[in-house]
Design a protein around this motif. Structure first.
Motif, PDB file in Angstrom:
ATOM      1  N   ASP A 199       0.846  -1.195   0.000  1.00  0.00           N
ATOM      2  CA  ASP A 199       0.000   0.000   0.000  1.00  0.00           C
ATOM      3  C   ASP A 199       0.879   1.241   0.000  1.00  0.00           C
ATOM      4  O   ASP A 199       1.433   1.627   1.016  1.00  0.00           O
ATOM      5  CB  ASP A 199      -0.906  -0.015   1.225  1.00  0.00           C
ATOM      6  CG  ASP A 199      -1.812   1.214   1.272  1.00  0.00           C
ATOM      7  OD1 ASP A 199      -1.843   1.962   0.273  1.00  0.00           O
ATOM      8  OD2 ASP A 199      -2.471   1.416   2.298  1.00  0.00           O
ATOM      9  N   TRP A 200       1.013   1.883  -1.161  1.00  0.00           N
ATOM     10  CA  TRP A 200       1.880   3.050  -1.258  1.00  0.00           C
ATOM     11  C   TRP A 200       1.295   4.275  -0.566  1.00  0.00           C
ATOM     12  O   TRP A 200       1.998   5.206  -0.224  1.00  0.00           O
ATOM     13  CB  TRP A 200       2.133   3.374  -2.721  1.00  0.00           C
ATOM     14  CG  TRP A 200       2.940   2.341  -3.426  1.00  0.00           C
ATOM     15  CD1 TRP A 200       3.481   1.198  -2.890  1.00  0.00           C
ATOM     16  CD2 TRP A 200       3.314   2.340  -4.798  1.00  0.00           C
ATOM     17  NE1 TRP A 200       4.164   0.494  -3.849  1.00  0.00           N
ATOM     18  CE2 TRP A 200       4.077   1.164  -5.039  1.00  0.00           C
ATOM     19  CE3 TRP A 200       3.079   3.207  -5.857  1.00  0.00           C
ATOM     20  CZ2 TRP A 200       4.593   0.852  -6.278  1.00  0.00           C
ATOM     21  CZ3 TRP A 200       3.605   2.885  -7.095  1.00  0.00           C
ATOM     22  CH2 TRP A 200       4.355   1.729  -7.311  1.00  0.00           C
ATOM     23  N   SER A 201      -0.008   4.290  -0.353  1.00  0.00           N
ATOM     24  CA  SER A 201      -0.636   5.488   0.185  1.00  0.00           C
ATOM     25  C   SER A 201      -0.158   5.816   1.594  1.00  0.00           C
ATOM     26  O   SER A 201      -0.265   6.956   2.037  1.00  0.00           O
ATOM     27  CB  SER A 201      -2.158   5.318   0.193  1.00  0.00           C
ATOM     28  OG  SER A 201      -2.540   4.269   1.064  1.00  0.00           O
ATOM     29  N   SER A 202       0.371   4.839   2.312  1.00  0.00           N
ATOM     30  CA  SER A 202       0.813   5.088   3.680  1.00  0.00           C
ATOM     31  C   SER A 202       2.249   5.572   3.736  1.00  0.00           C
ATOM     32  O   SER A 202       2.775   5.858   4.804  1.00  0.00           O
ATOM     33  CB  SER A 202       0.675   3.804   4.516  1.00  0.00           C
ATOM     34  OG  SER A 202       1.507   2.780   3.982  1.00  0.00           O
ATOM     35  N   ASP A 203       2.915   5.643   2.592  1.00  0.00           N
ATOM     36  CA  ASP A 203       4.306   6.068   2.546  1.00  0.00           C
ATOM     37  C   ASP A 203       4.418   7.479   1.980  1.00  0.00           C
ATOM     38  O   ASP A 203       3.522   7.981   1.311  1.00  0.00           O
ATOM     39  CB  ASP A 203       5.116   5.099   1.680  1.00  0.00           C
ATOM     40  CG  ASP A 203       5.201   3.707   2.290  1.00  0.00           C
ATOM     41  OD1 ASP A 203       5.996   3.539   3.218  1.00  0.00           O
ATOM     42  OD2 ASP A 203       4.453   2.824   1.838  1.00  0.00           O
ATOM     43  N   VAL A 204       5.567   8.097   2.237  1.00  0.00           N
ATOM     44  CA  VAL A 204       5.837   9.402   1.673  1.00  0.00           C
ATOM     45  C   VAL A 204       5.945   9.265   0.154  1.00  0.00           C
ATOM     46  O   VAL A 204       6.601   8.350  -0.349  1.00  0.00           O
ATOM     47  CB  VAL A 204       7.156   9.962   2.246  1.00  0.00           C
ATOM     48  CG1 VAL A 204       7.491  11.301   1.598  1.00  0.00           C
ATOM     49  CG2 VAL A 204       7.058  10.114   3.758  1.00  0.00           C
ATOM     50  N   CYS A 205       5.293  10.145  -0.590  1.00  0.00           N
ATOM     51  CA  CYS A 205       5.360  10.110  -2.050  1.00  0.00           C
ATOM     52  C   CYS A 205       6.659  10.771  -2.505  1.00  0.00           C
ATOM     53  O   CYS A 205       6.932  11.918  -2.144  1.00  0.00           O
ATOM     54  CB  CYS A 205       4.160  10.827  -2.640  1.00  0.00           C
ATOM     55  SG  CYS A 205       4.204  10.932  -4.436  1.00  0.00           S
ATOM     56  N   SER A 206       7.447  10.061  -3.270  1.00  0.00           N
ATOM     57  CA  SER A 206       8.738  10.604  -3.690  1.00  0.00           C
ATOM     58  C   SER A 206       8.574  11.848  -4.553  1.00  0.00           C
ATOM     59  O   SER A 206       9.401  12.768  -4.496  1.00  0.00           O
ATOM     60  CB  SER A 206       9.551   9.542  -4.435  1.00  0.00           C
ATOM     61  OG  SER A 206       8.873   9.092  -5.587  1.00  0.00           O
ATOM     62  N   SER A 207       7.498  11.909  -5.360  1.00  0.00           N
ATOM     63  CA  SER A 207       7.270  13.102  -6.180  1.00  0.00           C
ATOM     64  C   SER A 207       6.937  14.309  -5.315  1.00  0.00           C
ATOM     65  O   SER A 207       7.391  15.425  -5.587  1.00  0.00           O
ATOM     66  CB  SER A 207       6.140  12.847  -7.182  1.00  0.00           C
ATOM     67  OG  SER A 207       6.535  11.936  -8.176  1.00  0.00           O
ATOM     68  N   ASP A 208       6.142  14.096  -4.265  1.00  0.00           N
ATOM     69  CA  ASP A 208       5.813  15.197  -3.361  1.00  0.00           C
ATOM     70  C   ASP A 208       7.078  15.727  -2.680  1.00  0.00           C
ATOM     71  O   ASP A 208       7.274  16.939  -2.549  1.00  0.00           O
ATOM     72  CB  ASP A 208       4.819  14.741  -2.293  1.00  0.00           C
ATOM     73  CG  ASP A 208       3.427  14.511  -2.858  1.00  0.00           C
ATOM     74  OD1 ASP A 208       3.175  14.910  -4.007  1.00  0.00           O
ATOM     75  OD2 ASP A 208       2.590  13.922  -2.143  1.00  0.00           O
ATOM     76  N   LEU A 209       7.922  14.803  -2.228  1.00  0.00           N
ATOM     77  CA  LEU A 209       9.153  15.213  -1.559  1.00  0.00           C
ATOM     78  C   LEU A 209      10.069  15.957  -2.522  1.00  0.00           C
ATOM     79  O   LEU A 209      10.629  17.009  -2.176  1.00  0.00           O
ATOM     80  CB  LEU A 209       9.867  13.986  -0.983  1.00  0.00           C
ATOM     81  CG  LEU A 209      11.178  14.273  -0.254  1.00  0.00           C
ATOM     82  CD1 LEU A 209      10.929  15.099   0.996  1.00  0.00           C
ATOM     83  CD2 LEU A 209      11.879  12.966   0.124  1.00  0.00           C
ATOM     84  N   ALA A 210      10.217  15.428  -3.725  1.00  0.00           N
ATOM     85  CA  ALA A 210      11.078  16.080  -4.710  1.00  0.00           C
ATOM     86  C   ALA A 210      10.557  17.463  -5.074  1.00  0.00           C
ATOM     87  O   ALA A 210      11.333  18.415  -5.247  1.00  0.00           O
ATOM     88  CB  ALA A 210      11.196  15.207  -5.959  1.00  0.00           C
ATOM     89  N   ALA A 211       9.236  17.597  -5.184  1.00  0.00           N
ATOM     90  CA  ALA A 211       8.644  18.899  -5.491  1.00  0.00           C
ATOM     91  C   ALA A 211       8.883  19.886  -4.354  1.00  0.00           C
ATOM     92  O   ALA A 211       9.131  21.078  -4.589  1.00  0.00           O
ATOM     93  CB  ALA A 211       7.154  18.752  -5.758  1.00  0.00           C
ATOM     94  N   ALA A 212       8.803  19.408  -3.107  1.00  0.00           N
ATOM     95  CA  ALA A 212       9.062  20.284  -1.956  1.00  0.00           C
ATOM     96  C   ALA A 212      10.506  20.762  -1.956  1.00  0.00           C
ATOM     97  O   ALA A 212      10.791  21.935  -1.659  1.00  0.00           O
ATOM     98  CB  ALA A 212       8.747  19.539  -0.662  1.00  0.00           C
ATOM     99  N   VAL A 213      11.430  19.868  -2.291  1.00  0.00           N
ATOM    100  CA  VAL A 213      12.844  20.242  -2.365  1.00  0.00           C
ATOM    101  C   VAL A 213      13.056  21.276  -3.473  1.00  0.00           C
ATOM    102  O   VAL A 213      13.785  22.258  -3.309  1.00  0.00           O
ATOM    103  CB  VAL A 213      13.715  18.997  -2.598  1.00  0.00           C
ATOM    104  CG1 VAL A 213      15.145  19.378  -2.982  1.00  0.00           C
ATOM    105  CG2 VAL A 213      13.723  18.126  -1.350  1.00  0.00           C
ATOM    106  N   ALA A 214      12.395  21.057  -4.614  1.00  0.00           N
ATOM    107  CA  ALA A 214      12.515  22.010  -5.715  1.00  0.00           C
ATOM    108  C   ALA A 214      11.951  23.373  -5.327  1.00  0.00           C
ATOM    109  O   ALA A 214      12.522  24.422  -5.664  1.00  0.00           O
ATOM    110  CB  ALA A 214      11.783  21.472  -6.946  1.00  0.00           C
ATOM    111  N   ALA A 215      10.821  23.388  -4.611  1.00  0.00           N
ATOM    112  CA  ALA A 215      10.231  24.654  -4.178  1.00  0.00           C
ATOM    113  C   ALA A 215      11.162  25.394  -3.225  1.00  0.00           C
ATOM    114  O   ALA A 215      11.308  26.622  -3.307  1.00  0.00           O
ATOM    115  CB  ALA A 215       8.880  24.400  -3.512  1.00  0.00           C
ATOM    116  N   ALA A 216      11.793  24.663  -2.314  1.00  0.00           N
ATOM    117  CA  ALA A 216      12.746  25.290  -1.394  1.00  0.00           C
ATOM    118  C   ALA A 216      13.924  25.866  -2.160  1.00  0.00           C
ATOM    119  O   ALA A 216      14.417  26.965  -1.848  1.00  0.00           O
ATOM    120  CB  ALA A 216      13.223  24.263  -0.366  1.00  0.00           C
ATOM    121  N   ALA A 217      14.387  25.132  -3.176  1.00  0.00           N
ATOM    122  CA  ALA A 217      15.489  25.627  -3.999  1.00  0.00           C
ATOM    123  C   ALA A 217      15.079  26.881  -4.761  1.00  0.00           C
ATOM    124  O   ALA A 217      15.895  27.802  -4.951  1.00  0.00           O
ATOM    125  CB  ALA A 217      15.941  24.538  -4.973  1.00  0.00           C
ATOM    126  N   ALA A 218      13.817  26.933  -5.191  1.00  0.00           N
ATOM    127  CA  ALA A 218      13.325  28.114  -5.900  1.00  0.00           C
ATOM    128  C   ALA A 218      13.310  29.340  -4.990  1.00  0.00           C
ATOM    129  O   ALA A 218      13.668  30.443  -5.407  1.00  0.00           O
ATOM    130  CB  ALA A 218      11.922  27.848  -6.455  1.00  0.00           C
TER     131      ALA A 218
END
Length: 216
Positions: free
Chosen positions: A1-20
């Protein structure tokens, strides 16, 4: 069940937003915005993603690919003559689409905070998310002096937000932060409590309680 784990795309997008945002407070040219985000996302190794809670299967099949592809689309469409970023990148219901829409708005605004936020807020998709991200990046770039007074006056909790921003900036620049005023606790820690029914399995153990003053 992937829904209970952190989504790698969400995490990567958050990192990109911080970099922006980091790009925004610096003096790199606009053309470096996407490159700055890409470099930050590329630094996320599979081991890092798994270590923060992403499911190994998600990391293997998705990883940071979706966010890197979204960044490439922003670069390719940076000068696209459209009014709505959602036409180019999707309705922003997922993190990488919201990120792409926001970055595009910032690039098209050419330094104007108001233009970036208005483009985002008038988009056809998840405009609140797009405007939030675009405003963070464009605001970091413009600084307080670059935001018209009419956008700043009367903002709810503004003293607390300024104090919190100053504290975060102090940490980011290596300065010793001053003790936070209790007013910077925007939500109030006493509004959150453990729910006994959930404590056994450790999931969803915090709930936002309705303050007594608001109870009917």
């Amino acid at each position: 069940d992937w829904s209970s784990d952190v989504c790698s795309s969400d995490l990567a997008a958050a990192v990109a937003a911080a970099a922006a945002v980091a790009w925004g407070v610096g003096d790199d040219p606009p053309g470096e915005l996407v490159a700055r985000c890409r470099a930050a996302v590329a630094s996320l190794t599979p081991a890092t993603l798994v270590g923060v809670g992403c499911a190994p299967a998600v990391v293997e099949h998705v990883g940071t690919r979706e966010v890197l592809e979204a960044l490439a689309r922003v670069e390719a469409a940076a000068r696209a003559d459209v009014d709505d970023p959602c036409v180019l990148f999707g309705d922003a219901r997922v993190a990488e689409e919201a990120l792409a829409c926001a970055l595009w708005c910032v690039l098209r605004s050419e330094g104007s905070f108001a233009d970036a936020v208005l483009r985002a807020a008038n988009s056809s998709g998840s405009s609140d998310m797009i405007a939030c991200l675009a405003g963070a990046v464009a605001g970091a770039r413009a600084g307080v002096a670059g935001i018209d007074r009419v956008w700043r006056v009367g903002v709810e909790q503004s003293p607390a937000l300024v104090a919190l921003a100053d504290a975060l900036a102090a940490v980011a620049t290596g300065c010793a932060p001053a003790p936070l005023d209790p007013a910077t606790d925007l939500f109030g820690h006493d509004r959150f409590a453990v729910r006994p029914d959930d404590a056994a399995d450790g999931e969803d153990t915090e709930v936002d309680k309705i303050p007594d003053a608001l109870r009917s």
